[in-house]
Write a protein that holds these residues in place. Structure first.
Motif, PDB file in Angstrom:
ATOM      1  N   VAL A 241       0.844  -1.178   0.000  1.00 37.18           N
ATOM      2  CA  VAL A 241       0.000   0.000   0.000  1.00 37.18           C
ATOM      3  C   VAL A 241       0.889   1.241   0.000  1.00 37.18           C
ATOM      4  O   VAL A 241       1.770   1.386   0.846  1.00 37.18           O
ATOM      5  CB  VAL A 241      -0.938   0.007   1.239  1.00 37.18           C
ATOM      6  CG1 VAL A 241      -1.760   1.277   1.272  1.00 37.18           C
ATOM      7  CG2 VAL A 241      -1.836  -1.217   1.226  1.00 37.18           C
ATOM      8  N   LEU A 242       0.662   2.112  -0.985  1.00 34.62           N
ATOM      9  CA  LEU A 242       1.447   3.338  -1.077  1.00 34.62           C
ATOM     10  C   LEU A 242       0.646   4.514  -0.548  1.00 34.62           C
ATOM     11  O   LEU A 242      -0.558   4.603  -0.771  1.00 34.62           O
ATOM     12  CB  LEU A 242       1.837   3.613  -2.539  1.00 34.62           C
ATOM     13  CG  LEU A 242       2.777   2.630  -3.209  1.00 34.62           C
ATOM     14  CD1 LEU A 242       2.970   3.003  -4.675  1.00 34.62           C
ATOM     15  CD2 LEU A 242       4.116   2.595  -2.509  1.00 34.62           C
ATOM     16  N   THR A 243       1.318   5.430   0.135  1.00 33.99           N
ATOM     17  CA  THR A 243       0.673   6.663   0.572  1.00 33.99           C
ATOM     18  C   THR A 243       0.440   7.542  -0.658  1.00 33.99           C
ATOM     19  O   THR A 243       1.041   7.315  -1.719  1.00 33.99           O
ATOM     20  CB  THR A 243       1.563   7.426   1.571  1.00 33.99           C
ATOM     21  OG1 THR A 243       2.757   7.833   0.895  1.00 33.99           O
ATOM     22  CG2 THR A 243       1.905   6.576   2.782  1.00 33.99           C
ATOM     23  N   GLU A 244      -0.399   8.548  -0.510  1.00 30.39           N
ATOM     24  CA  GLU A 244      -0.654   9.466  -1.618  1.00 30.39           C
ATOM     25  C   GLU A 244       0.638  10.137  -2.092  1.00 30.39           C
ATOM     26  O   GLU A 244       0.831  10.333  -3.285  1.00 30.39           O
ATOM     27  CB  GLU A 244      -1.688  10.534  -1.228  1.00 30.39           C
ATOM     28  CG  GLU A 244      -3.120  10.069  -1.314  1.00 30.39           C
ATOM     29  CD  GLU A 244      -3.639   9.482  -0.021  1.00 30.39           C
ATOM     30  OE1 GLU A 244      -2.830   9.179   0.891  1.00 30.39           O
ATOM     31  OE2 GLU A 244      -4.865   9.294   0.086  1.00 30.39           O
TER      32      GLU A 244
ATOM     33  N   SER B  54       1.981   9.659  -5.741  1.00 29.20           N
ATOM     34  CA  SER B  54       2.180  10.834  -6.595  1.00 29.20           C
ATOM     35  C   SER B  54       3.550  10.803  -7.253  1.00 29.20           C
ATOM     36  O   SER B  54       3.683  11.074  -8.451  1.00 29.20           O
ATOM     37  CB  SER B  54       2.049  12.132  -5.782  1.00 29.20           C
ATOM     38  OG  SER B  54       0.739  12.332  -5.357  1.00 29.20           O
ATOM     39  N   GLU B  55       4.564  10.471  -6.468  1.00 30.37           N
ATOM     40  CA  GLU B  55       5.929  10.392  -7.011  1.00 30.37           C
ATOM     41  C   GLU B  55       6.008   9.337  -8.112  1.00 30.37           C
ATOM     42  O   GLU B  55       6.653   9.557  -9.141  1.00 30.37           O
ATOM     43  CB  GLU B  55       6.924  10.059  -5.901  1.00 30.37           C
ATOM     44  CG  GLU B  55       7.145  11.172  -4.910  1.00 30.37           C
ATOM     45  CD  GLU B  55       8.008  10.756  -3.712  1.00 30.37           C
ATOM     46  OE1 GLU B  55       8.590   9.641  -3.734  1.00 30.37           O
ATOM     47  OE2 GLU B  55       8.079  11.537  -2.752  1.00 30.37           O
ATOM     48  N   SER B  56       5.355   8.209  -7.911  1.00 35.10           N
ATOM     49  CA  SER B  56       5.369   7.143  -8.911  1.00 35.10           C
ATOM     50  C   SER B  56       4.654   7.563 -10.190  1.00 35.10           C
ATOM     51  O   SER B  56       5.111   7.268 -11.297  1.00 35.10           O
ATOM     52  CB  SER B  56       4.721   5.882  -8.350  1.00 35.10           C
ATOM     53  OG  SER B  56       5.447   5.395  -7.255  1.00 35.10           O
TER      54      SER B  56
ATOM     55  N   LEU C 268       3.017  -1.173 -16.611  1.00 32.97           N
ATOM     56  CA  LEU C 268       4.358  -1.759 -16.558  1.00 32.97           C
ATOM     57  C   LEU C 268       4.961  -1.656 -15.156  1.00 32.97           C
ATOM     58  O   LEU C 268       5.725  -2.531 -14.741  1.00 32.97           O
ATOM     59  CB  LEU C 268       5.293  -1.053 -17.553  1.00 32.97           C
ATOM     60  CG  LEU C 268       5.023  -1.317 -19.035  1.00 32.97           C
ATOM     61  CD1 LEU C 268       5.929  -0.434 -19.899  1.00 32.97           C
ATOM     62  CD2 LEU C 268       5.216  -2.784 -19.376  1.00 32.97           C
ATOM     63  N   ARG C 269       4.609  -0.599 -14.439  1.00 31.71           N
ATOM     64  CA  ARG C 269       5.142  -0.373 -13.092  1.00 31.71           C
ATOM     65  C   ARG C 269       4.297  -1.027 -11.996  1.00 31.71           C
ATOM     66  O   ARG C 269       4.585  -0.884 -10.816  1.00 31.71           O
ATOM     67  CB  ARG C 269       5.264   1.130 -12.838  1.00 31.71           C
ATOM     68  CG  ARG C 269       6.311   1.779 -13.732  1.00 31.71           C
ATOM     69  CD  ARG C 269       6.303   3.286 -13.620  1.00 31.71           C
ATOM     70  NE  ARG C 269       7.251   3.868 -14.550  1.00 31.71           N
ATOM     71  CZ  ARG C 269       8.135   4.803 -14.232  1.00 31.71           C
ATOM     72  NH1 ARG C 269       8.181   5.283 -13.014  1.00 31.71           N
ATOM     73  NH2 ARG C 269       8.954   5.276 -15.148  1.00 31.71           N
ATOM     74  N   GLY C 270       3.228  -1.700 -12.389  1.00 34.12           N
ATOM     75  CA  GLY C 270       2.378  -2.391 -11.414  1.00 34.12           C
ATOM     76  C   GLY C 270       1.539  -1.448 -10.563  1.00 34.12           C
ATOM     77  O   GLY C 270       1.163  -1.794  -9.445  1.00 34.12           O
ATOM     78  N   ILE C 271       1.239  -0.275 -11.094  1.00 34.31           N
ATOM     79  CA  ILE C 271       0.444   0.713 -10.358  1.00 34.31           C
ATOM     80  C   ILE C 271      -1.013   0.591 -10.828  1.00 34.31           C
ATOM     81  O   ILE C 271      -1.306   0.776 -12.003  1.00 34.31           O
ATOM     82  CB  ILE C 271       0.977   2.141 -10.610  1.00 34.31           C
ATOM     83  CG1 ILE C 271       2.427   2.242 -10.136  1.00 34.31           C
ATOM     84  CG2 ILE C 271       0.096   3.176  -9.919  1.00 34.31           C
ATOM     85  CD1 ILE C 271       3.133   3.517 -10.568  1.00 34.31           C
TER      86      ILE C 271
END
Length: 125
Positions: A2-5, A9-11, A42-45
């Motif tokens: 789980v990524l924070t906002e 955003s950076e990703s 491609l980045r799995g996002i």
């Protein structure tokens, strides 16, 4: 994971910079959207694209034709542009989309610039 906002955003911005480096400015918004979504994949996002956004009014749901360009991980609204400059109306548009989706973070990515970092506007509610 789980990524924070903030990390998300950076990703997203990293993916957008990659697309802009490869394509440069001058193409249609739809081309950048297609390529950005491919780069996110491609980045799995996780993302959804071209999401209809109905407006709730007095208990009724109105289909007013709003379409969100990209919603990343259900947390960040991404609006793509290919304009000379981001105007207040573009900022108002993304704030509206953020309210309609209950997202607290939004990104306007204007690909019509020589260097993409000059075309990034981050909005927060």
């Amino acid at each position: 994971m789980v990524l924070t906002e903030e990390k998300l955003s950076e990703s997203i911005i990293g993916a957008a910079i990659e697309v802009h480096r490869a394509l440069g400015p001058g193409l249609l918004e739809s081309v950048y959207e297609e390529c950005l979504c491919h780069e996110l994949k491609l980045r799995g996002i996780p993302f959804e694209r071209q999401i209809p956004l109905p407006v709730r009014y007095k208990g009724a749901t109105m289909d007013c034709g709003y379409r969100l360009d990209v919603l990343v991980d259900g947390k960040i609204v991404v609006e793509l542009k290919t304009v000379d400059q981001v105007l207040p109306i573009h900022k108002a548009q993304i704030l509206t989309y953020m309210r309609l989706t209950s997202c607290s973070v939004g990104l306007i990515l204007n690909f019509n610039v020589p260097v993409l970092k000059d075309g990034i506007t981050r909005m927060a509610l």
